[in-house]
Enzyme design. Structure first.
Site, PDB file in Angstrom:
ATOM      1  N   TYR A 144      -8.985   6.108   7.594  1.00  0.00           N
ATOM      2  CA  TYR A 144      -9.177   6.449   9.009  1.00  0.00           C
ATOM      3  C   TYR A 144     -10.168   7.608   9.059  1.00  0.00           C
ATOM      4  O   TYR A 144      -9.977   8.615   8.365  1.00  0.00           O
ATOM      5  CB  TYR A 144      -7.864   6.903   9.644  1.00  0.00           C
ATOM      6  N   TYR A 163       3.912   6.728  10.041  1.00  0.00           N
ATOM      7  CA  TYR A 163       3.028   5.618   9.683  1.00  0.00           C
ATOM      8  C   TYR A 163       3.815   4.493   8.990  1.00  0.00           C
ATOM      9  O   TYR A 163       3.636   3.316   9.317  1.00  0.00           O
ATOM     10  CB  TYR A 163       1.883   6.104   8.780  1.00  0.00           C
ATOM     11  N   LYS A 211       0.652   0.271  15.311  1.00  0.00           N
ATOM     12  CA  LYS A 211       2.051   0.222  15.741  1.00  0.00           C
ATOM     13  C   LYS A 211       2.385  -0.947  16.679  1.00  0.00           C
ATOM     14  O   LYS A 211       3.557  -1.174  16.989  1.00  0.00           O
ATOM     15  CB  LYS A 211       2.440   1.545  16.430  1.00  0.00           C
ATOM     16  N   PRO A 219      -4.821   0.816  19.031  1.00  0.00           N
ATOM     17  CA  PRO A 219      -4.586   0.310  17.667  1.00  0.00           C
ATOM     18  C   PRO A 219      -4.492   1.365  16.556  1.00  0.00           C
ATOM     19  O   PRO A 219      -4.088   1.040  15.445  1.00  0.00           O
ATOM     20  CB  PRO A 219      -5.781  -0.619  17.412  1.00  0.00           C
ATOM     21  N   HIS A 278       0.837  -1.203   0.000  1.00  0.00           N
ATOM     22  CA  HIS A 278       0.000   0.000   0.000  1.00  0.00           C
ATOM     23  C   HIS A 278       0.876   1.259   0.000  1.00  0.00           C
ATOM     24  O   HIS A 278       1.665   1.462   0.906  1.00  0.00           O
ATOM     25  CB  HIS A 278      -0.931   0.021   1.218  1.00  0.00           C
TER      26      HIS A 278
HETATM   27  C1  PHB Z   1      -6.443  -3.834  10.862  1.00  0.00           C
HETATM   28  O1  PHB Z   1      -6.486  -4.045   9.649  1.00  0.00           O
HETATM   29  O2  PHB Z   1      -6.842  -4.679  11.677  1.00  0.00           O
HETATM   30  C2  PHB Z   1      -5.903  -2.531  11.338  1.00  0.00           C
HETATM   31  C3  PHB Z   1      -5.361  -1.650  10.428  1.00  0.00           C
HETATM   32  C4  PHB Z   1      -4.881  -0.438  10.850  1.00  0.00           C
HETATM   33  C5  PHB Z   1      -4.932  -0.102  12.195  1.00  0.00           C
HETATM   34  C6  PHB Z   1      -5.449  -0.994  13.118  1.00  0.00           C
HETATM   35  C7  PHB Z   1      -5.949  -2.221  12.689  1.00  0.00           C
HETATM   36  O3  PHB Z   1      -4.470   1.105  12.603  1.00  0.00           O
END
Ligand code: PHB
Ligand code: APR
Length: 394
Positions: A201, A385, A297, A293, A72
Site C-alpha cells: 500500500y 487487517y 474489508k 476498498p 500471506h
Molecule cells: C485486490 O487485490 O483487488 C485488493 C487488495 C487489497 C485491497 C483492495 C483490493 O485493499
C-alpha cells in the site's frame, strides 16, 4: 412455491449464506437478477480473513481456496518511497490472510450449490419482497416470462448496493450514513509476476497506489484517480507510467508490465444503513453497507453478516430459539462499524484528496509514520487487517 428462506442476490453474500443454511438443513431459494457468467465477470478484491476462509470451508466450498490460495503473513506500507512491513504472524499471534480472487470463490460457491439440491433462479426480474412485517412474507418475481410467488419464513436481502431489499424498508424506519470520497481506484489486472511477493500500500504525493495480485503470475495494481476520471482516458502505457512514478525506486526498477486483461475504476464510498433488519427481512453485505476498498474489508464485512444470520437461523430452526431474531442488526452493526472505521482511516491516511490542506497532509503522513514506527501502532493496524473476531451468538 414454498421455502424457509428466500435469498435475493447470488453475489458472495447470497451464495455463502445459501450453502451454510443448506448444511444446517434449512431450505432456501436464491433469486438473482443476472446470469451466472455476468456475476462471475465482476472483478473485485481478493483478500480473505481467516473467519471468511473458515465459513467457506464450512459451506463445503473451501477446497480450491486451500489448494490454490496464497497465505500471506504480512503486508507493506510505503510512505513517500520508504517501505515498512507489517509482520502479521508476529503482530497477531500467528494470524494471516489468504489471497484468493473473489471471482474464484464465487465460482466455487456456485459449483457447491449445483451439487446440492437447492433451487436458484438466475435472470429473475421484478423480484419483490411482500408482507415482510406480516405473518406470511412472500417474494414475487418473473422468470422466462412466467410470474412466480414464493411463500417463506424469512427473506435475506443479499442484493448489493443497488438492490431492491433496502428500498423495501420505508424511509421513516431507516437511517442512512453516507460518505463519498473525491476520487476512485483505477485497477489493472495483468498476466505478469507481481512486483513484490506481498501487497504494498503506497502513500505518495501524486496519490495512492496499491500493488496486489491474484497469484505469483497474475498481478492486480491500482492507482488513485480523480473523481470524474474515465477509464477510456487511460491506455495501458499511461497506467504503467503513472504507477511507476508512485512506486518506491527499487520496486519501480523491478516492475514487469504487460497488456491489461481488465481495467476499471472503482468508486470510493462509505455507507451504512441502520437498522439492518425490518420485520422478517434482513440485509447483508453491500445491501447494508459499503466501504472504500483500502484494507479489503468489503467481502470480509459481508461475511460477518452471513455468519450472524446463519448462526441465528440455526438457533431458530434447530433449537427453537426465536427470541434471538430481533438481535441480528445490533450484533452485525458492531462489527460493520469497526470495518467502516478501519477502511475510512486507511483511506484518509493513504490517499491525497482534493480539498485536504497541506497541513492535514503533513499530519496524515506523521500519523502513519507514528503507527509504523512502534510495535503497538503496527499491532493496531495488523489486527484489524487480518480481521476482528466474530461475536459469539448466544
Ligand atoms: C485486490 O487485490 O483487488 C485488493 C487488495 C487489497 C485491497 C483492495 C483490493 O485493499
Ligand atoms: N433482484 C435479484 N438480484 C439482484 C437485484 C434484484 N433486484 N439487485 C441486485 N441483485 C444481485 C446482483 O446482480 C448481484 O449479483 O445481487 C447480487 C449482489 O452481489 P454483490 O454486489 O457482490 O454484493 P454482496 O454479495 O453483498 O458482496 C459482498 O463482496 O466484493 C465485495 O463489493 C462486494 O463488498 C461486497 C462483498
Amino acid at each position: 412455491m414454498k421455502t424457509k428462506v428466500v435469498i435475493i442476490g447470488a453475489g458472495p453474500s447470497g451464495l455463502l449464506l445459501g450453502q451454510l443454511l443448506h448444511k444446517k438443513g434449512i431450505d432456501n431459494i436464491i433469486l438473482e437478477r443476472v446470469s451466472p457468467d455476468y456475476v462471475l465477470g465482476r472483478i473485485r478484491a481478493g483478500i480473505l480473513e481467516q473467519g471468511f476462509a473458515k465459513l467457506l470451508r464450512e459451506a463445503g466450498a473451501g477446497e480450491r481456496m486451500d489448494e490454490e490460495g496464497e497465505i500471506h503473513g504480512g503486508v507493506e506500507i510505503a510512505i513517500n518511497g520508504e517501505r515498512s512491513r507489517l509482520d502479521f504472524k508476529k503482530l497477531t499471534n500467528g494470524k494471516s490472510v489468504i489471497v484468493y480472487g473473489q471471482t474464484e470463490l464465487t465460482r466455487d460457491l456456485m459449483e457447491a450449490r449445483d451439487r446440492s439440491n437447492q433451487i436458484s433462479y438466475y435472470e429473475a426480474s421484478n423480484v419483490k419482497p411482500h408482507n415482510v412485517v406480516g405473518e406470511r412474507p412472500y417474494v414475487s418475481f418473473e422468470h422466462q416470462g412466467q410470474k412466480h410467488k414464493i411463500q417463506c419464513d424469512y427473506i435475506a436481502g443479499c442484493d448489493g448496493f443497488h438492490g431492491v431489499s433496502r428500498k423495501t424498508i420505508p424511509e421513516e424506519c431507516k437511517t442512512e450514513y453516507d460518505r463519498v470520497y473525491p476520487g476512485g481506484w483505477l485497477g489493472v489486472l495483468s498476466e505478469t509476476p507481481p512486483v513484490n511477493p506481498e501487497l504494498v500500500y503506497i502513500r505518495h504525493e501524486r496519490g495512492f497506489a496499491l500493488c496486489s495480485m491474484r497469484s505469483q503470475t497474475r498481478s492486480r495494481y491500482y492507482i488513485q484517480v480523480g473523481e470524474d476520471e474515465a477509464v477510456e482516458n487511460w491506455s495501458d502505457g499511461k497506467f504503467w507510467q503513472e504507477l511507476k512514478r508512485r512506486l518506491p525506486d527499487d520496486l519501480a526498477a523491478k516492475l514487469v508490465t504487460g497488456p491489461s486483461i481488465e481495467k476499471s475504476i472503482a468508486p470510493m464510498r462509505s455507507f451504512v444503513v441502520e437498522p439492518m433488519q425490518y420485520g422478517k427481512l434482513f440485509l447483508l453485505g453491500d445491501a447494508a453497507h459499503i466501504v472504500p476498498p483500502t484494507g479489503a474489508k468489503g467481502l470480509n464485512t459481508a461475511a460477518g453478516d452471513v455468519y450472524t444470520l446463519y448462526s441465528i437461523l440455526d438457533q431458530v430452526y434447530n433449537e427453537g430459539n426465536e427470541d434471538i431474531i430481533s438481535r441480528y442488526s445490533e450484533i452485525c452493526l458492531r462489527r460493520v462499524w469497526a470495518g467502516e472505521r478501519f477502511s475510512w482511516w486507511m483511506s484518509n491516511l493513504l490517499h491525497k484528496f482534493e480539498g485536504v490542506s497541506d497541513f492535514e497532509e503533513k499530519v496524515h503522513s506523521s500519523e502513519l509514520e507514528y503507527y509504523l514506527a512502534t510495535e503497538l501502532g503496527q499491532k493496531i493496524i495488523a489486527e484489524q487487517y487480518v480481521g476482528l473476531a466474530y461475536d459469539e451468538i448466544e
